[in-house]
Scaffold this active site. Structure first.
Site, PDB file in Angstrom:
ATOM      1  CG  ASP A  90     -33.989  10.321 -14.429  1.00 22.26           C
ATOM      2  OD1 ASP A  90     -33.425  11.096 -15.225  1.00 22.26           O
ATOM      3  OD2 ASP A  90     -35.228  10.155 -14.407  1.00 22.26           O
ATOM      4  CG  HIS A 114     -34.601  11.111 -18.317  1.00 21.18           C
ATOM      5  ND1 HIS A 114     -34.393  12.274 -17.609  1.00 21.18           N
ATOM      6  CD2 HIS A 114     -35.757  11.313 -19.000  1.00 21.18           C
ATOM      7  CE1 HIS A 114     -35.388  13.132 -17.827  1.00 21.18           C
ATOM      8  NE2 HIS A 114     -36.217  12.571 -18.687  1.00 21.18           N
ATOM      9  CD  GLU A 155     -39.150  14.847 -19.515  1.00 19.43           C
ATOM     10  OE1 GLU A 155     -39.778  15.872 -19.286  1.00 19.43           O
ATOM     11  OE2 GLU A 155     -38.400  14.307 -18.662  1.00 19.43           O
TER      12      GLU A 155
HETATM   13  C1  ACM Z   1     -42.039  12.175 -16.745  1.00 16.72           C
HETATM   14  O1  ACM Z   1     -42.597  12.850 -15.865  1.00 16.72           O
HETATM   15  N1  ACM Z   1     -40.981  12.652 -17.398  1.00 16.72           N
HETATM   16  C2  ACM Z   1     -42.500  10.847 -17.085  1.00 16.72           C
END
Ligand code: ACM
Ligand code: ZN
Length: 537
Positions: A200, A274, A338
């Site tokens: 991440d 991410h 995201e």
């Molecule tokens: C997430 O909680 N962004 C998958």
């Protein structure tokens, strides 16, 4: 005959007869998750110093594992022998490949006054039978120093085939042995998927030989971050930076440890968003050229791969090729959630790609990326899993959707498999109480044990003919505000016990008061194993 407790089980009154048993042994079985069928029988079995575990070939590994667990719990070493022994108090484990009635993971367990028998079609089924036996074993020997189990008959198999837990090791790092502790607890609850969120923005945690900077740089940040107390963790390198990573050997060991407990490890390598930690190490695969940092708070950032650049795709494919070698799982999770598309909007290469492919929206560019990655994944005989957002610009042909913010019904009716992990019911980083003064600081939200227990993985508006596409469900533990492993355990238990019952037990057997009764025993077992958990009220 006295009846001292009746529970509802699959529409049958389930009664325990207490006449034959001394008071100390009268506790009703307290299995979590509740088996499909359980019935008390007359009498009890007392184990002696010469109790043996008898196995056939298919059950040999389960026999060894049961002996190790028996030793941990009772101190006694039971010999494991090949063959069969009727009676004499032996524990007989049999894997019979022709016994289709047990399914892929089911078992029958009988505890009778003259011995125990566990039968299954697969080693996994025998393993789960052994887990049930260990939950039936009392916490302590009786006053005579002997271990006694009331006689019982169980026939059991799971409702869902994906019974999972996700752990984020990027926001905070947890060691190999901490991960293994979690795998042990998962196995005792008959959970079978460990989703390892390895990558991440705030840290890259898996050694990739072709790209050594991913871990020499990307696994470290200046400090623990998230405004947390630096003393709340010990995950510091010799130079004082916060972080850590798993070598490829560590990964192989965890995967083998999990496999021995019939747990599939699904790695998650986040892309195209991410990805700040990766791009801190290799900024040439971004749109802007960087610089990027892993010293970030929680949120969504512009550490996103450049989809217009073939070299970025080659980079992720090279990473995935090493990942495939390490994880035998047929699934690989590529994130996809995201994605901040601002960089793509201003990148000549990304815009040229959109034009060339006839794409009008950036969400379609994400789908272009995921589809290309999926071709690579499928060519390596793996299935791609991605979060809800991978649907937005058009879903890749064979993808499995992990629903956290919707999309399950649309994906399943279009013939895609789905794993349920909705934000409202499965996010174990959320508070366990509305009274935050009694809880460690959390990211927000509210997810009490009762809500996890009430969670139904099959969406109510999903027509029956598509319901088989719901593979199951999992809990997600994001760790922005969880800097050490005792805190991880606190957030996971006892909520994971509820998730285990949701994913394993028959829907009709769910019974909140009875679950709470059984949970007291389960929490005592967690205590005995040194596993932290939130106290039961
Ligand atoms: C997430 O909680 N962004 C998958
Ligand atoms: Zn770009």
């Amino acid at each position: 005959m006295k009846i001292f407790r009746a529970c509802f089980c699959l529409g049958l009154a389930f009664c325990l007869a207490s006449d034959a048993l001394p008071a100390a042994e009268m506790a009703a079985p307290a299995l979590v998750p509740l088996p499909q069928k359980i019935a008390a029988e007359t009498g009890s079995l007392t184990f002696s110093t010469d109790t043996k575990i008898m196995v056939n070939k298919g059950a040999a590994e389960t026999g060894r594992r049961l002996a190790a667990e028996w030793k941990r719990r009772t101190g006694a070493e039971l010999p494991v022998k090949r063959g069969s022994a009727r009676g004499g108090g032996a524990i007989q484990l049999t894997v019979d490949e022709s016994a289709g009635e047990y399914g892929d993971e089911g078992y029958a367990l009988k505890v009778a006054p003259d011995g125990v028998s566990i039968r299954a079609r697969t080693a996994a089924g025998a393993f789960y039978g052994a887990q049930s036996l260990m939950q039936l074993l009392p916490l302590h020997a009786g006053s005579d120093g002997k271990w006694t189990i009331p006689a019982v008959s169980i026939e059991d198999q799971p409702r869902f085939k994906w019974r999972g837990l996700m752990l984020d090791v990027s926001r905070h790092f947890f060691t190999k042995s901490e991960v293994e502790t979690l795998l042990d607890a998962m196995a005792s609850l008959k959970l079978n998927v460990f989703h390892w969120h390895l990558v991440d923005d705030q840290g890259w945690r898996i050694e990739i030989k072709k790209y050594p900077l991913l871990t020499s740089m990307g696994a470290w940040r200046k400090a623990v971050g998230f405004k947390l107390d630096p003393a709340a963790t010990t995950a510091y390198g010799p130079d004082g930076r916060y972080g850590g990573f798993y070598t490829q050997n560590d990964i192989r060991e965890v995967v083998a440890y999990a496999a021995a407990r019939h747990i599939m490890v699904v790695p998650e390598i986040e892309m195209p968003g991410h990805s700040s930690a990766a791009l801190m190490a290799y900024p040439q695969f971004s749109c802007t050229g960087g610089p990027f940092t892993a010293d970030l708070p929680g949120g969504v950032f512009n550490g996103v791969y450049c989809v217009g650049n073939d070299a970025s795709l080659e980079f992720v494919e090279n990473v995935l090729a090493e990942v495939f070698d390490l994880f035998p799982s047929p699934y690989v999770h590529i994130g996809g959630d995201e994605v901040d598309t601002a960089n793509w909007k201003h990148c000549a290469k990304c815009q040229a790609r959109m034009k060339q492919e006839g794409l009008t929206k950036e969400s379609e560019l994400e789908s272009y990326f995921i589809r290309r990655v999926e071709k690579f994944v499928n060519a390596h005989h793996k299935n791609l899993v991605g979060w809800s957002e991978i649907r937005e610009g058009g879903l890749a042909a064979n993808a499995t959707v992990m629903d956290w913010v919707g999309g399950a019904v649309e994906a399943a009716t279009a013939g895609h498999d789905v794993v349920m992990a909705p934000l409202a019911d499965c996010y174990f980083d959320h508070y366990q109480s509305r009274d935050h003064t009694t809880e460690p600081h959390a990211i927000g939200g509210y997810l009490p044990l009762s809500q996890v227990y009430a969670f139904e993985p099959i969406p109510t508006n999903l027509p029956p003919q598509f319901q088989a596409h719901i593979l199951g469900a999992q809990a997600n533990l994001w760790t922005e505000y969880i800097p050490n492993f005792k805190h991880v355990e606190y957030m996971i238990f006892p909520r994971l016990c509820a998730l285990a019952e949701v994913t394993w037990s028959p829907k009709a057997a769910r019974n909140w008061p009875d679950f709470n009764r059984r949970l007291e025993t389960e929490c005592a077992l967690l205590d005995a194993a040194g596993v932290n958990h939130r106290a039961l009220k």
